[in-house]
Design a protein around this motif. Sequence first.
Motif: not given
Length: 510
Positions: A107-108, A115, A110, A117
């Motif tokens: 989820q990080n 995000t 691009t 987590e």
Amino acid sequence: MQQHERPCGRRHTPAHPPRRPRVRLALATAAAVALTGTLLSATAAGTATAADGTHAPRADFDGDGIGDVAFSASGAYVSGKKDAGQLVVLYGTKTGVSSAKRSAISQNTTGNPGTAETGDVFGADSAYADFNGDGYDDLAVSSPLEDVGSDKDGGGVAVLWGSEQGITGKGVSIADAAPTKHDRWGRNLAAGDFDGDGKADLAVGTTSNVIHVLKGGISASGTAVKGRYSVKAPVQASGEGSGPLNLTAGDVNGDRRTDLVVDGFETATGRYWNANYLLPGTGSGLSATGARQLKAGVITGIGDVNGDGYGDIVTGMYWNKADNGVTFPEAADGGKVWITYGAPDGTGATTGITQNTGNVPGSSEKNDYFGYELDLGDVNGDGYQDLVVGVAGEDLGSVTDAGQLVVLYGSPSGINTSSGTQSFAQSTAGVPGSDEKGDMLGADVKLDDVTGDGRADLLAGSYENTGNGAVLYLPSDGTRITATGSRTVSPSASGVSTTGYPNFGANFAD
């Protein structure tokens, strides 16, 4: 086929079933023009094949005509976040798959909405189809334990777009149909053409018995092109174990509309009896009307094993005949695989296979977990779907839970258990690695053509190196699965951290 939190049990049995070891989790504004999704993808021969389990198509995320595979590493650390999760794609080449041509998405990454987590377990489940109609297969991916505001474990779903470069991370978020009303949006996913309009639909499961369907593809803004609807499956709706355990799509009755098998528990709250149902596809989509109860089991695949044009339902009932003092009459020590043959009215005859059937490799022993995982594909190009069965709890010599793969071939009379059967372990000549305690080879399995020769190759996940995981590739030689040219793909070589327990290869996309 198939996926996550699979507590075993048998319907009509008043007891908690045993849980298998290392249980997996059960588990963006863009262009204003709405894109229509199509379910047709070109095969190696250039013909169009409906993307459902009956025809066992391969995903092609980069459009090069060679099959690709995607799978979870949902326990992976990302930027120091435990269990944030990643999704890995291996791209097919003429020499098969390896870490040399792959994507590792978190989820990080691009373009990926969201995000990374702690505890999100991104990649826990995934399903592919060409949702936007651009000729590249796309990938729906869930993060079922993601917290959404005050909705703990509310869950998330994203569609990552295929492209000439494959799955790069660019995608859109699919909004929860009922935020704060349930947990684990995207706990399970399945793609199909449930209304027969030639467009890709996406079925999304949660911890309720309501299955949400996005019709006609996914737009660039993450909405369903033809709207949403929901259908209630006749499985447990509340309490522990509620909602579908697995969703499997395929055309069982030959009407060119995708049907859906829902693996779950019986509707009585708090009762742990496995109960599976076939929900038919109709002109207006999936329907609970006419839902048909199936043999028990919590892993399902759909494919035409006898070449009659109807998808056959193959289900893994991997538990023992008796556990915790309770007897399961249709089960067998070491596990059993049930085949329910497809028919014009939905389902026909059933037959069971164990390691004591015919010349099936091995013998039925307690806790072998025959049927822990399974998948179907045409290994030899004869038009009959073949079957791979993961026997993840198989002890080999003094090595406990080393795991084994069994390959059985389709024929005009169904799965052939008398001749041509095969088995593979890490101790098989030519297979890389060695039998080790707790590897559980066969933790997931996949039969897909990843060389472009029109023959299905075999991929298998394991819990290698105490939960790091690994994916074993065994090619088809055109006639059979072979160890020649086999290789292992590891997390460290694929951009996945081995901190903690990434469980690389624990769940393949369907």
